[in-house]
Design an enzyme around this catalytic site. Structure first.
Site, PDB file in Angstrom:
ATOM      1  N   GLU A 134       0.826  -1.214   0.000  1.00 50.44           N
ATOM      2  CA  GLU A 134       0.000   0.000   0.000  1.00 50.44           C
ATOM      3  C   GLU A 134       0.859   1.262   0.000  1.00 50.44           C
ATOM      4  OE1 GLU A 134      -2.654  -0.871  -1.070  1.00 50.44           O
ATOM      5  OE2 GLU A 134      -4.208  -0.795   0.455  1.00 50.44           O
ATOM      6  N   THR A 187      -5.434   7.382  -5.759  1.00 52.69           N
ATOM      7  CA  THR A 187      -5.497   7.513  -4.298  1.00 52.69           C
ATOM      8  C   THR A 187      -4.660   8.710  -3.844  1.00 52.69           C
ATOM      9  OG1 THR A 187      -5.767   5.150  -4.094  1.00 52.69           O
ATOM     10  CG2 THR A 187      -5.097   6.304  -2.116  1.00 52.69           C
TER      11      THR A 187
HETATM   12  P1  ADP Z   1      -7.044   0.908  -5.276  1.00 53.82           P
HETATM   13  O1  ADP Z   1      -7.660   1.757  -4.186  1.00 53.82           O
HETATM   14  O2  ADP Z   1      -8.096   0.412  -6.237  1.00 53.82           O
HETATM   15  O3  ADP Z   1      -6.148  -0.147  -4.770  1.00 53.82           O
HETATM   16  P2  ADP Z   1      -4.790   2.588  -5.694  1.00 53.82           P
HETATM   17  O4  ADP Z   1      -4.795   3.904  -6.443  1.00 53.82           O
HETATM   18  O5  ADP Z   1      -4.591   2.568  -4.234  1.00 53.82           O
HETATM   19  O6  ADP Z   1      -6.143   1.850  -6.118  1.00 53.82           O
HETATM   20  O7  ADP Z   1      -3.656   1.625  -6.274  1.00 53.82           O
HETATM   21  C1  ADP Z   1      -3.462   1.467  -7.604  1.00 53.82           C
HETATM   22  C2  ADP Z   1      -1.996   1.833  -7.922  1.00 53.82           C
HETATM   23  O8  ADP Z   1      -1.136   0.758  -7.518  1.00 53.82           O
HETATM   24  C3  ADP Z   1      -1.826   2.011  -9.418  1.00 53.82           C
HETATM   25  O9  ADP Z   1      -0.942   3.103  -9.607  1.00 53.82           O
HETATM   26  C4  ADP Z   1      -1.164   0.735  -9.855  1.00 53.82           C
HETATM   27  O10 ADP Z   1      -0.332   0.895 -10.983  1.00 53.82           O
HETATM   28  C5  ADP Z   1      -0.347   0.325  -8.624  1.00 53.82           C
HETATM   29  N1  ADP Z   1      -0.124  -1.132  -8.559  1.00 53.82           N
HETATM   30  C6  ADP Z   1       1.061  -1.760  -8.528  1.00 53.82           C
HETATM   31  N2  ADP Z   1       0.890  -3.097  -8.465  1.00 53.82           N
HETATM   32  C7  ADP Z   1      -0.432  -3.334  -8.456  1.00 53.82           C
HETATM   33  C8  ADP Z   1      -1.212  -4.514  -8.401  1.00 53.82           C
HETATM   34  N3  ADP Z   1      -0.670  -5.722  -8.368  1.00 53.82           N
HETATM   35  N4  ADP Z   1      -2.556  -4.371  -8.364  1.00 53.82           N
HETATM   36  C9  ADP Z   1      -3.118  -3.140  -8.417  1.00 53.82           C
HETATM   37  N5  ADP Z   1      -2.440  -1.998  -8.478  1.00 53.82           N
HETATM   38  C10 ADP Z   1      -1.085  -2.076  -8.504  1.00 53.82           C
END
Ligand code: ADP
Length: 312
Positions: A134, A187
């Protein structure tokens, strides 16, 4: 333990989660049941974490740029373990949707690897490793998605320092209706618009609601649960970024939902309902309302998943 250590691969369902739940910014989340990714994790002989395959989404394949790789490395470092793993991810949860896409991958990776190593850690202990994923995704190592993904049901982060996470009771008739308008909302960006100072009166109202929500889960009081799903701090600022937020909220109340709010950092929104009938009816209303708005959207209807990550 011996038996698990001989396992070479494991297939998992890594669930989507709804964080914040209106009154619990950064401290509350719940786990969805039929919305999530699948992951296949396999031991390799390379002493390396490799993201070997991702389907369904365009995400970084480099282990240090993928939340699954980062969380996995945090776990292996803590154990001083040199065993390598290949991680395949079938993404069904869109990244940046606000239903814990990054958390599903981070939690799934540490859960699977922990099993393949003979379960040296409890699921509670895995939270801190998943949080490193995260940190990569949003710059903030929050636990309100990874905790419910790993523990199931509702999770409350009592404190971050030291990390203390509590599981709260689930109510069997609860249904979560999620609408994901497919606009891009990172986010990082939706965190940056939040004010860092707040009025005492708003804080008082918020902690009153959060405490009442916890009481409602213990006393199985669906009405009180609904009345507690209020957010005077984050929602007024963030909802501006979500198309038709106010209209959807009004529609939810008119159709008997217990509560309505932003899922995580958005743009997804959730309506919490009691029973399938109310939830199905509201789903049809959301579908009809959003159909002519020229915004692609997904609708998910789910129970609350008491188990968390499932071995397939
Ligand atoms: P969510 O709240 O849906 O998890 P976030 O914005 O917190 O969305 O996270 C998405 C970010 O994390 C994107 O920038 C994405 O490229 C990155 N990321 C890296 N690895 C992963 C993964 N395995 N799954 C999802 N997002 C990923």
């Amino acid at each position: 333990m011996e038996k698990d250590q001989k396992l070479r691969e494991i297939k998992l369902f890594a669930p989507a989660t709804v964080a914040n739940l209106s009154c619990g910014y950064d401290v509350l989340g719940c786990c969805l049941d039929n919305v999530g990714d699948e992951m296949l994790i396999r031991k390799n002989d390379k002493k390396q974490i490799r993201i070997s395959k991702i389907t369904g989404q365009d995400l970084p394949m480099e282990a240090d740029k993928n939340v699954a790789g980062v969380a996995a490395k945090a776990l292996l470092t803590a154990l001083g373990e040199s065993q390598g793993f290949d991680i395949e991810i079938e993404k069904n949860i869109k990244a940046g949707s606000g239903i814990g896409s990054s958390a599903a991958s981070a939690a799934g990776a540490v859960f699977g690897i922990n099993k393949l190593l003979g379960t040296p850690f409890s699921n509670i202990e895995l939270i801190k490793f998943a949080m490193e994923g995260e940190r990569l995704a949003s710059g903030n190592a929050h636990a309100d998605n990874v905790a419910p993904a790993l523990l199931g049901g509702f999770s409350l982060v009592k404190s971050y320092n030291p990390l203390e996470v509590l599981s709260l009771p689930n109510l069997p008739e609860l249904r979560m209706l999620i609408l994901h308008p497919q606009i891009e909302l990172k986010t990082k960006d939706s965190r940056s618009i939040i004010r860092q100072n707040l009025e005492l009166q708003k804080a008082i109202n918020q902690w009153g609601n959060l405490a009442a929500l916890v009481s409602a889960l213990y006393t199985k009081d669906y009405e009180l649960l609904g009345r507690s799903l209020k957010d005077e701090i984050i929602e007024p600022v963030r909802s501006i970024l979500i198309p038709y937020f106010d209209e959807l909220k009004t529609l939810s109340a008119a159709n008997g939902a217990l509560g309505f709010g932003i899922s995580g950092s958005g743009p997804s929104v959730f309506a919490m309902c009691k029973g399938d009938k109310t939830a199905e009816k509201l789903k049809a209303e959301f579908q009809e309302f959003y159909a002519d708005k020229n915004i692609d959207f997904d609708l998910h209807l789910s129970k609350i998943n008491s188990e968390g990550i499932k071995v397939l």
